[in-house]
Scaffold this motif. Structure first.
Motif, PDB file in Angstrom:
ATOM      1  N   ARG A  42       6.940  52.116  83.492  1.00  0.00           N
ATOM      2  CA  ARG A  42       6.440  51.284  84.576  1.00  0.00           C
ATOM      3  C   ARG A  42       5.168  51.909  85.153  1.00  0.00           C
ATOM      4  O   ARG A  42       5.222  52.878  85.920  1.00  0.00           O
ATOM      5  N   TRP A  43       4.026  51.357  84.795  1.00  0.00           N
ATOM      6  CA  TRP A  43       2.735  51.889  85.258  1.00  0.00           C
ATOM      7  C   TRP A  43       1.708  50.779  85.230  1.00  0.00           C
ATOM      8  O   TRP A  43       1.629  50.012  84.267  1.00  0.00           O
ATOM      9  N   VAL A  44       0.904  50.690  86.283  1.00  0.00           N
ATOM     10  CA  VAL A  44      -0.221  49.766  86.347  1.00  0.00           C
ATOM     11  C   VAL A  44      -1.360  50.506  87.038  1.00  0.00           C
ATOM     12  O   VAL A  44      -1.132  51.223  88.019  1.00  0.00           O
ATOM     13  N   VAL A 101      16.522  54.531  66.997  1.00  0.00           N
ATOM     14  CA  VAL A 101      15.715  53.348  67.280  1.00  0.00           C
ATOM     15  C   VAL A 101      15.297  53.426  68.743  1.00  0.00           C
ATOM     16  O   VAL A 101      16.134  53.606  69.631  1.00  0.00           O
ATOM     17  N   VAL A 102      13.994  53.318  68.995  1.00  0.00           N
ATOM     18  CA  VAL A 102      13.453  53.429  70.342  1.00  0.00           C
ATOM     19  C   VAL A 102      12.805  52.096  70.719  1.00  0.00           C
ATOM     20  O   VAL A 102      12.026  51.535  69.946  1.00  0.00           O
ATOM     21  N   VAL A 103      13.132  51.609  71.908  1.00  0.00           N
ATOM     22  CA  VAL A 103      12.533  50.382  72.418  1.00  0.00           C
ATOM     23  C   VAL A 103      11.879  50.695  73.765  1.00  0.00           C
ATOM     24  O   VAL A 103      12.545  51.158  74.691  1.00  0.00           O
ATOM     25  N   ALA A 104      10.580  50.464  73.850  1.00  0.00           N
ATOM     26  CA  ALA A 104       9.823  50.714  75.080  1.00  0.00           C
ATOM     27  C   ALA A 104       9.477  49.389  75.742  1.00  0.00           C
ATOM     28  O   ALA A 104       9.290  48.372  75.070  1.00  0.00           O
ATOM     29  N   TYR A 105       9.388  49.421  77.066  1.00  0.00           N
ATOM     30  CA  TYR A 105       9.022  48.207  77.796  1.00  0.00           C
ATOM     31  C   TYR A 105       8.426  48.593  79.136  1.00  0.00           C
ATOM     32  O   TYR A 105       8.490  49.745  79.575  1.00  0.00           O
ATOM     33  N   ASP A 106       7.839  47.601  79.815  1.00  0.00           N
ATOM     34  CA  ASP A 106       7.374  47.776  81.186  1.00  0.00           C
ATOM     35  C   ASP A 106       7.521  46.432  81.889  1.00  0.00           C
ATOM     36  O   ASP A 106       8.270  45.565  81.419  1.00  0.00           O
ATOM     37  N   ASP A 107       6.818  46.249  82.974  1.00  0.00           N
ATOM     38  CA  ASP A 107       6.874  44.967  83.684  1.00  0.00           C
ATOM     39  C   ASP A 107       5.474  44.386  83.828  1.00  0.00           C
ATOM     40  O   ASP A 107       5.166  43.708  84.800  1.00  0.00           O
ATOM     41  N   SER A 108       4.617  44.679  82.838  1.00  0.00           N
ATOM     42  CA  SER A 108       3.226  44.209  82.889  1.00  0.00           C
ATOM     43  C   SER A 108       2.753  43.789  81.505  1.00  0.00           C
ATOM     44  O   SER A 108       1.653  44.134  81.083  1.00  0.00           O
ATOM     45  N   GLY A 109       3.597  43.057  80.784  1.00  0.00           N
ATOM     46  CA  GLY A 109       3.200  42.554  79.476  1.00  0.00           C
ATOM     47  C   GLY A 109       3.065  43.615  78.411  1.00  0.00           C
ATOM     48  O   GLY A 109       2.371  43.425  77.417  1.00  0.00           O
ATOM     49  N   ASN A 110       3.725  44.761  78.607  1.00  0.00           N
ATOM     50  CA  ASN A 110       3.682  45.904  77.685  1.00  0.00           C
ATOM     51  C   ASN A 110       2.333  46.599  77.642  1.00  0.00           C
ATOM     52  O   ASN A 110       2.039  47.356  76.713  1.00  0.00           O
ATOM     53  N   ALA A 136       1.377  49.051  79.490  1.00  0.00           N
ATOM     54  CA  ALA A 136       1.605  50.488  79.576  1.00  0.00           C
ATOM     55  C   ALA A 136       2.532  50.967  78.461  1.00  0.00           C
ATOM     56  O   ALA A 136       2.318  52.032  77.871  1.00  0.00           O
ATOM     57  N   ALA A 137       3.576  50.191  78.173  1.00  0.00           N
ATOM     58  CA  ALA A 137       4.547  50.604  77.159  1.00  0.00           C
ATOM     59  C   ALA A 137       3.906  50.778  75.794  1.00  0.00           C
ATOM     60  O   ALA A 137       4.351  51.605  74.991  1.00  0.00           O
ATOM     61  N   ALA A 138       2.843  50.026  75.517  1.00  0.00           N
ATOM     62  CA  ALA A 138       2.177  50.148  74.224  1.00  0.00           C
ATOM     63  C   ALA A 138       1.589  51.541  74.026  1.00  0.00           C
ATOM     64  O   ALA A 138       1.454  51.999  72.888  1.00  0.00           O
ATOM     65  N   VAL A 172      -5.251  53.585  77.274  1.00  0.00           N
ATOM     66  CA  VAL A 172      -3.912  53.039  77.528  1.00  0.00           C
ATOM     67  C   VAL A 172      -3.804  51.619  76.980  1.00  0.00           C
ATOM     68  O   VAL A 172      -3.043  51.352  76.046  1.00  0.00           O
ATOM     69  N   THR A 173      -4.567  50.683  77.547  1.00  0.00           N
ATOM     70  CA  THR A 173      -4.426  49.300  77.093  1.00  0.00           C
ATOM     71  C   THR A 173      -5.024  49.069  75.701  1.00  0.00           C
ATOM     72  O   THR A 173      -4.695  48.068  75.050  1.00  0.00           O
ATOM     73  N   ALA A 174      -5.860  49.977  75.227  1.00  0.00           N
ATOM     74  CA  ALA A 174      -6.336  49.858  73.848  1.00  0.00           C
ATOM     75  C   ALA A 174      -5.177  49.923  72.873  1.00  0.00           C
ATOM     76  O   ALA A 174      -5.202  49.294  71.810  1.00  0.00           O
ATOM     77  N   ALA A 175      -4.131  50.678  73.226  1.00  0.00           N
ATOM     78  CA  ALA A 175      -2.943  50.742  72.374  1.00  0.00           C
ATOM     79  C   ALA A 175      -2.262  49.379  72.293  1.00  0.00           C
ATOM     80  O   ALA A 175      -1.681  49.017  71.267  1.00  0.00           O
ATOM     81  N   HIS A 176      -2.325  48.619  73.385  1.00  0.00           N
ATOM     82  CA  HIS A 176      -1.784  47.258  73.396  1.00  0.00           C
ATOM     83  C   HIS A 176      -2.545  46.378  72.410  1.00  0.00           C
ATOM     84  O   HIS A 176      -1.953  45.573  71.673  1.00  0.00           O
ATOM     85  N   GLU A 177      -3.860  46.543  72.374  1.00  0.00           N
ATOM     86  CA  GLU A 177      -4.679  45.784  71.426  1.00  0.00           C
ATOM     87  C   GLU A 177      -4.325  46.152  69.997  1.00  0.00           C
ATOM     88  O   GLU A 177      -4.277  45.289  69.110  1.00  0.00           O
TER      89      GLU A 177
END
Length: 289
Positions: free
Chosen positions: A26-28, A88-97, A99-101, A238-243
């Motif tokens: 959880r990070w924004v 098996v690892v599952v990552a998530y956040d509350d901002s469309g992933n 941060a989790a990415a 950070v968000t480049a990983a999402h891309e």
């Protein structure tokens, strides 16, 4: 290699008792209260991951605002979350992933293959009517052994010429790319040669990734091709990983520039371009503001 796990698949795993490590990132940007948000409500069994201290080293003008931590330090963090070899690892956040990415990329880079993003994150879990829990969840220490370099990456030197040999994507918001607004870094604009590709364009209104075919069409429209080397940067890596996750869903590999614009813009020898085109309105290396 699959990137996403949907809520139904995750729920099925948990109900069947198959070992699954849930990690809440959880990070924004601009919100330092990730842990408090986690404590208020998270997926049952999820362990909190602090992006600022566990997925990054201290800010360094020479390496960026969120430099990658040393491998041994990261391994210690991953073990503290309870990750064992073969999990098996599952990552998530509350901002469309967004941060989790970052965690997804770092774990994949460290040699783990069974790492997924929960598509839609916490919002999708709640939308399915599933329960959350509050408070802190601590894990029994794991024994995973990490390696390095499983995912492609580039440094500032390669970023400088990448647009001449391949495609460099800037995952920040368009106004930051164009140099109209810069909230945190010393100069506004983008790396010369980069193409604007805001990360938010990877998601639907529900916070889930767009379908693979739609993402493929989107990235193809930006110039992504199987035979064109693609690299991605953002503000601090950070968000480049999402891309990169979105590109993977679309079937395209891409390299990460971990230091990203926060590293690039702190070096006065690096030119910064402004405007909507890759090389438009190039600003001199000493144009600091």
């Amino acid at each position: 290699m699959q990137t996403l796990m949907d809520v139904a698949s995750l729920k099925g795993r948990l109900d069947s008792g198959r070992r699954t490590v849930l990690l809440d990132v959880r990070w924004v940007l601009g919100d330092p209260h990730g842990r408090e948000h986690y404590l208020a409500g998270h997926l049952p069994g999820a362990v909190f991951v602090d992006l600022a201290t566990e997925l990054a080293g201290p800010p360094d003008p020479g390496r960026g605002r969120h430099p990658l931590p040393p491998l041994d330090q990261f391994e210690g963090s991953v073990r503290s979350w309870g990750v064992r070899s073969g999990d098996v690892v599952v990552a998530y956040d509350d901002s469309g992933n967004m941060a989790a990415a970052r965690l997804w990329w770092m774990l994949r880079n460290a040699g783990l293959s069974d790492v997924y993003l929960l598509d839609g994150g916490l919002a999708a879990w709640r939308a399915a009517g599933l329960d959350v829990e509050s408070g802190e969840r601590r894990a029994e220490p794991g024994d995973v052994v990490l390696t390095a370099g499983a995912m492609p990456s580039i440094d500032a030197g390669r970023a400088a010429s990448w647009g001449q040999q391949g495609l460099l994507l800037d995952a920040r918001a368009g106004e930051r790319y164009r140099g109209e607004f810069e909230p945190v870094d010393p100069r506004a604009g983008h790396i010369p040669g980069a193409v604007s590709a805001p990360t938010g364009d990877n998601l639907g209104a529900d916070g889930r990734f767009l379908p693979a075919a739609q993402l493929r069409e989107h990235f193809t429209g930006l110039g992504v091709r199987p035979d064109v080397p693609t690299a991605v940067y953002c503000g601090s890596g950070v968000t480049a990983a999402h891309e990169i996750a979105a590109l993977a869903i679309a079937g395209f590999p891409a390299a990460l520039y971990p230091g990203s614009f926060s590293e690039w813009s702190n070096n006065s020898a690096n030119e910064v371009a402004t405007g909507a085109a890759p090389y438009a309105d190039s600003a001199g290396s000493n144009d600091l503001f």
